[in-house]
Design a protein around this motif. Structure first.
Motif, PDB file in Angstrom:
ATOM      1  N   ALA A 278     -34.203  19.330 127.552  1.00  0.00           N
ATOM      2  CA  ALA A 278     -34.460  20.615 126.893  1.00  0.00           C
ATOM      3  C   ALA A 278     -34.108  21.773 127.817  1.00  0.00           C
ATOM      4  CB  ALA A 278     -35.922  20.691 126.457  1.00  0.00           C
ATOM      5  N   ALA A 279     -34.494  21.661 129.084  1.00  0.00           N
ATOM      6  CA  ALA A 279     -34.174  22.722 130.044  1.00  0.00           C
ATOM      7  C   ALA A 279     -32.668  22.830 130.256  1.00  0.00           C
ATOM      8  CB  ALA A 279     -34.891  22.453 131.368  1.00  0.00           C
ATOM      9  N   TRP A 280     -31.983  21.674 130.303  1.00  0.00           N
ATOM     10  CA  TRP A 280     -30.520  21.706 130.447  1.00  0.00           C
ATOM     11  C   TRP A 280     -29.891  22.446 129.272  1.00  0.00           C
ATOM     12  CZ3 TRP A 280     -26.246  20.635 127.693  1.00  0.00           C
ATOM     13  CH2 TRP A 280     -25.030  20.607 128.376  1.00  0.00           C
ATOM     14  N   LEU A 281     -30.346  22.148 128.056  1.00  0.00           N
ATOM     15  CA  LEU A 281     -29.780  22.787 126.877  1.00  0.00           C
ATOM     16  C   LEU A 281     -30.020  24.292 126.925  1.00  0.00           C
ATOM     17  CD1 LEU A 281     -28.363  22.062 124.157  1.00  0.00           C
ATOM     18  CD2 LEU A 281     -30.639  22.135 123.115  1.00  0.00           C
ATOM     19  N   LYS A 282     -31.204  24.695 127.315  1.00  0.00           N
ATOM     20  CA  LYS A 282     -31.531  26.119 127.391  1.00  0.00           C
ATOM     21  C   LYS A 282     -30.612  26.838 128.375  1.00  0.00           C
ATOM     22  CE  LYS A 282     -35.311  29.285 128.469  1.00  0.00           C
ATOM     23  NZ  LYS A 282     -36.742  29.394 128.872  1.00  0.00           N
ATOM     24  N   GLU A 283     -30.319  26.203 129.490  1.00  0.00           N
ATOM     25  CA  GLU A 283     -29.545  26.851 130.545  1.00  0.00           C
ATOM     26  C   GLU A 283     -28.041  26.778 130.322  1.00  0.00           C
ATOM     27  OE1 GLU A 283     -30.946  25.005 134.148  1.00  0.00           O
ATOM     28  OE2 GLU A 283     -33.027  25.378 133.554  1.00  0.00           O
ATOM     29  N   ASN A 284     -27.575  25.719 129.678  1.00  0.00           N
ATOM     30  CA  ASN A 284     -26.138  25.507 129.550  1.00  0.00           C
ATOM     31  C   ASN A 284     -25.583  25.797 128.161  1.00  0.00           C
ATOM     32  OD1 ASN A 284     -25.128  24.091 132.242  1.00  0.00           O
ATOM     33  ND2 ASN A 284     -27.189  23.339 131.786  1.00  0.00           N
ATOM     34  N   GLU A 285     -26.434  25.717 127.131  1.00  0.00           N
ATOM     35  CA  GLU A 285     -26.027  26.055 125.770  1.00  0.00           C
ATOM     36  C   GLU A 285     -27.094  26.959 125.154  1.00  0.00           C
ATOM     37  OE1 GLU A 285     -25.063  22.554 123.492  1.00  0.00           O
ATOM     38  OE2 GLU A 285     -23.808  21.697 125.073  1.00  0.00           O
ATOM     39  N   PRO A 286     -27.268  28.164 125.711  1.00  0.00           N
ATOM     40  CA  PRO A 286     -28.388  29.018 125.283  1.00  0.00           C
ATOM     41  C   PRO A 286     -28.346  29.392 123.807  1.00  0.00           C
ATOM     42  CG  PRO A 286     -26.840  30.226 126.692  1.00  0.00           C
ATOM     43  CD  PRO A 286     -26.472  28.789 126.782  1.00  0.00           C
ATOM     44  N   GLU A 287     -27.160  29.536 123.219  1.00  0.00           N
ATOM     45  CA  GLU A 287     -27.098  29.885 121.802  1.00  0.00           C
ATOM     46  C   GLU A 287     -27.632  28.747 120.939  1.00  0.00           C
ATOM     47  OE1 GLU A 287     -23.204  31.095 120.717  1.00  0.00           O
ATOM     48  OE2 GLU A 287     -23.182  32.860 122.049  1.00  0.00           O
ATOM     49  N   THR A 288     -27.269  27.524 121.287  1.00  0.00           N
ATOM     50  CA  THR A 288     -27.787  26.374 120.545  1.00  0.00           C
ATOM     51  C   THR A 288     -29.291  26.266 120.704  1.00  0.00           C
ATOM     52  OG1 THR A 288     -25.698  25.179 120.816  1.00  0.00           O
ATOM     53  CG2 THR A 288     -27.655  23.871 120.291  1.00  0.00           C
ATOM     54  N   TYR A 289     -29.760  26.437 121.920  1.00  0.00           N
ATOM     55  CA  TYR A 289     -31.206  26.361 122.175  1.00  0.00           C
ATOM     56  C   TYR A 289     -31.951  27.412 121.359  1.00  0.00           C
ATOM     57  CZ  TYR A 289     -35.591  26.055 124.801  1.00  0.00           C
ATOM     58  OH  TYR A 289     -36.913  25.898 125.163  1.00  0.00           O
ATOM     59  N   ALA A 290     -31.418  28.620 121.309  1.00  0.00           N
ATOM     60  CA  ALA A 290     -32.089  29.692 120.569  1.00  0.00           C
ATOM     61  C   ALA A 290     -32.107  29.414 119.070  1.00  0.00           C
ATOM     62  CB  ALA A 290     -31.395  31.021 120.848  1.00  0.00           C
ATOM     63  N   ARG A 291     -31.039  28.807 118.556  1.00  0.00           N
ATOM     64  CA  ARG A 291     -30.957  28.518 117.118  1.00  0.00           C
ATOM     65  C   ARG A 291     -31.801  27.314 116.722  1.00  0.00           C
ATOM     66  NH1 ARG A 291     -25.274  27.360 115.136  1.00  0.00           N
ATOM     67  NH2 ARG A 291     -26.409  27.255 113.139  1.00  0.00           N
ATOM     68  N   ALA A 292     -32.155  26.476 117.689  1.00  0.00           N
ATOM     69  CA  ALA A 292     -32.869  25.229 117.384  1.00  0.00           C
ATOM     70  C   ALA A 292     -34.325  25.535 117.007  1.00  0.00           C
ATOM     71  CB  ALA A 292     -32.812  24.288 118.577  1.00  0.00           C
ATOM     72  N   ALA A 293     -34.610  25.419 115.720  1.00  0.00           N
ATOM     73  CA  ALA A 293     -36.001  25.540 115.286  1.00  0.00           C
ATOM     74  C   ALA A 293     -36.783  24.273 115.615  1.00  0.00           C
ATOM     75  CB  ALA A 293     -36.053  25.808 113.783  1.00  0.00           C
ATOM     76  N   HIS A 294     -36.056  23.165 115.738  1.00  0.00           N
ATOM     77  CA  HIS A 294     -36.661  21.866 116.027  1.00  0.00           C
ATOM     78  C   HIS A 294     -35.817  21.170 117.089  1.00  0.00           C
ATOM     79  CE1 HIS A 294     -38.927  22.522 112.308  1.00  0.00           C
ATOM     80  NE2 HIS A 294     -37.760  22.812 111.751  1.00  0.00           N
ATOM     81  N   LEU A 295     -36.474  20.700 118.133  1.00  0.00           N
ATOM     82  CA  LEU A 295     -35.812  19.951 119.203  1.00  0.00           C
ATOM     83  C   LEU A 295     -36.584  18.650 119.338  1.00  0.00           C
ATOM     84  CD1 LEU A 295     -33.379  20.691 120.981  1.00  0.00           C
ATOM     85  CD2 LEU A 295     -34.986  21.361 122.766  1.00  0.00           C
TER      86      LEU A 295
END
Length: 519
Positions: free
Chosen positions: A143-160
């Motif tokens: 989850a932290a990797w996604l936030k740091e490397n694909e921030p747009e995807t992380y922000a759009r993800a209502a569910h992870l």
């Protein structure tokens, strides 16, 4: 064949395929059906799959199973499932997937995992693996990797969500978190207050909790019923109770009937998982757990794992035995059967050839995502059969090392109960017994993972009051393979050398991996 009666349907999302089984309430499958899907490796240490492929495979497997069994959808009283855990799926507020799933074997989050090392939270408060360091496979690091490397995807993800919870949503439309993933993979601990918010903040993803479904459900509990559209696509009737499922290895533990202390399940396939129950909370170096309520409420689950086992054999077969594979196919033989025959004449220890099978890192006992494979002792007398046998032995050495770890913490391992690919080779399963020194029990249904999902479905449908009751009716032992004492004593030398080999070369391997990651 047309049958009459009451049945349950189990779904197994493994690394390579989606399997569906229809079983009766005595645990005897009418049919299995499987549909494969690919894995992409876009960078070293990465692994991804497309959830759309998962959903298409489930539809194909379900239709095949129904057609092959002759069972009427009206006679199916319950459904459950498993999926590879640590396979993270990002979904938007409409339930659409935003990117490929980051798979369980993916170790891209090494830097994020390193932030937890030395934290009391990871080691002792939240079931993070005793005193072992965290590894990149776990949920918060991805989850932290996604936030740091694909921030747009992380922000759009209502569910992870972990893959089993993706299945829940696809079947029922409900958003839940299964206790198995939560306790074993996400650092959730009911005994200590639930989610470790401070730990997630240390990792860098303290804002992920709104993306994690709030409802945490025990295994076998109903999560909802089969929704209308999924029912139509799968050829089933809507309204069938859907029971909470776990990660695939723990469906295997259930399907092997390992629900009480004293036994450990050995689930074999692309990887090896060794898992069992403890009456008390134990911790120590070299294994994961004990996890509160992770399989059976009121008990503690202890886990060891080998990241690449059957996958290393497949690597050898595909890259170094292509001629043998072609020859075997022409005469209708399994190439592994021929390789077993060739390896049988080679003495224990493969004439000094020792392989360390950490091709995708090590889960336990070292919890090292920067570990890599080692081959030592090669000489001009060694043949491909030696290499094959040395890989077989390496996997067993790793299993023996893991058993040493849990026994040092006070767990008494009296027997292993095995399922999966390794059980298809009598030579290899005997080798597991010889090298570990622990008897190996085989059960009637070799595909214990999907049987476990059928047992969960039966409990969720109310056919049995508990998993223990279901195991008494649906799991049937057929054979015990005893270790050979002389071979066990001979192999003890090589288990020690196997351990020393990695410990000696570990710093050098890290240097090379770090260099490659910078390229």
């Amino acid at each position: 064949m047309t049958t009459n009666g009451t049945y349950v349907l189990g779904i197994d999302y493994g690394t390579e395929s989606c399997r569906v089984a229809i079983c009766d309430l005595e645990g005897r499958p009418l049919t299995f059906a499987a549909t494969a899907y690919p894995t992409a490796h876009p960078h070293p240490g990465w692994a991804e799959q497309n959830p759309e492929d998962w959903w298409n495979a489930l539809q194909a497997s379900t239709h095949k199973a129904l057609a092959n069994s002759g069972v009427s959808p009206a006679s199916i009283i319950g459904i459950s499932y498993d999926a590879t855990t640590l396979s993270m799926v990002a979904m938007d507020d409409r339930g659409a997937e935003l990117r490929p799933a980051i798979m369980w074997m993916d170790v891209r989050a090494t830097d994020q995992a390193a932030r937890s090392n030395g934290s009391d939270s990871v080691a002792r408060l939240y079931n993070g693996g005793g005193t072992a360091p965290a590894i990149a496979e776990w949920y918060p690091f991805k989850a932290a990797w996604l936030k740091e490397n694909e921030p747009e995807t992380y922000a759009r993800a209502a569910h992870l969500v972990d893959a089993p919870d993706w299945v829940t949503y696809k079947l029922t439309g409900e958003w839940t978190t299964n206790i198995n993933s939560a306790a074993l993979r996400m650092y959730y601990n009911r005994d200590k207050g639930g989610w470790p918010v401070d730990f997630y903040e240390t990792i860098g993803c303290g804002d992920v909790f709104p993306k994690i479904p709030e409802r945490v459900v025990d295994l076998g509990r109903p999560v909802g019923t089969l929704a209308t559209i999924p029912a139509q696509l799968l050829g089933l009737r809507p309204g069938i109770p859907v029971a909470q499922g776990p990660g695939d290895a723990w469906a295997g533990q259930i399907g092997l009937g390992v629900l009480d202390p004293g036994s450990m399940a050995l689930i074999t396939g692309s990887s090896h998982v060794l898992t069992g129950q403890s009456a008390t909370e134990i911790h120590g170096p070299g294994f994961f757990g004990a996890y509160t309520d992770g399989v059976v409420p009121g008990q503690y689950t202890v886990e060891c794992g080998q990241t690449s086992t059957g996958s290393v054999l497949k690597w050898f077969r595909d890259n170094f035995a292509a001629d043998l594979v072609q020859a075997a196919e022409k005469v209708g033989l399994n190439p592994y059967t021929i390789l077993d025959e060739r390896a049988r004449a080679i003495r224990p220890g493969s004439d000094g050839l020792i392989v360390t099978e950490y091709f995708q890192g090590n889960r336990t006992p070292y919890s090292d995502s920067r570990a890599r494979g080692i081959i030592s002792g090669l000489s001009l007398m060694h043949t491909p059969a030696h290499m094959y046998k040395a890989i077989l032995e390496a996997v067993c050495y790793g299993t023996a090392l893991n058993i040493r770890s849990v026994e040092a913490a006070g767990m008494d391992v009296q027997r292993l109960v095995a399922c999966g690919g390794a059980t298809k080779s009598r030579d290899w399963i005997q080798m597991h017994a010889d090298i570990t020194g622990v008897p190996v029990t085989l059960t009637e249904v070799g595909d214990a993972v999907v049987l476990g999902t059928c047992m969960l479905a039966a409990v969720g449908a109310g056919a049995y009051a508990s998993l223990t009751e279901a195991a008494g009716r649906m799991v049937h032992d057929i054979e015990v393979i005893e270790p050979d004492p002389e071979r066990h004593e001979e192999y003890a030398f090589y288990v020690d050398r196997y351990a020393e080999q990695f410990q000696t070369l570990q710093p050098m391997l890290h240097t090379v991996v770090d260099h490659e990651n910078q390229q």
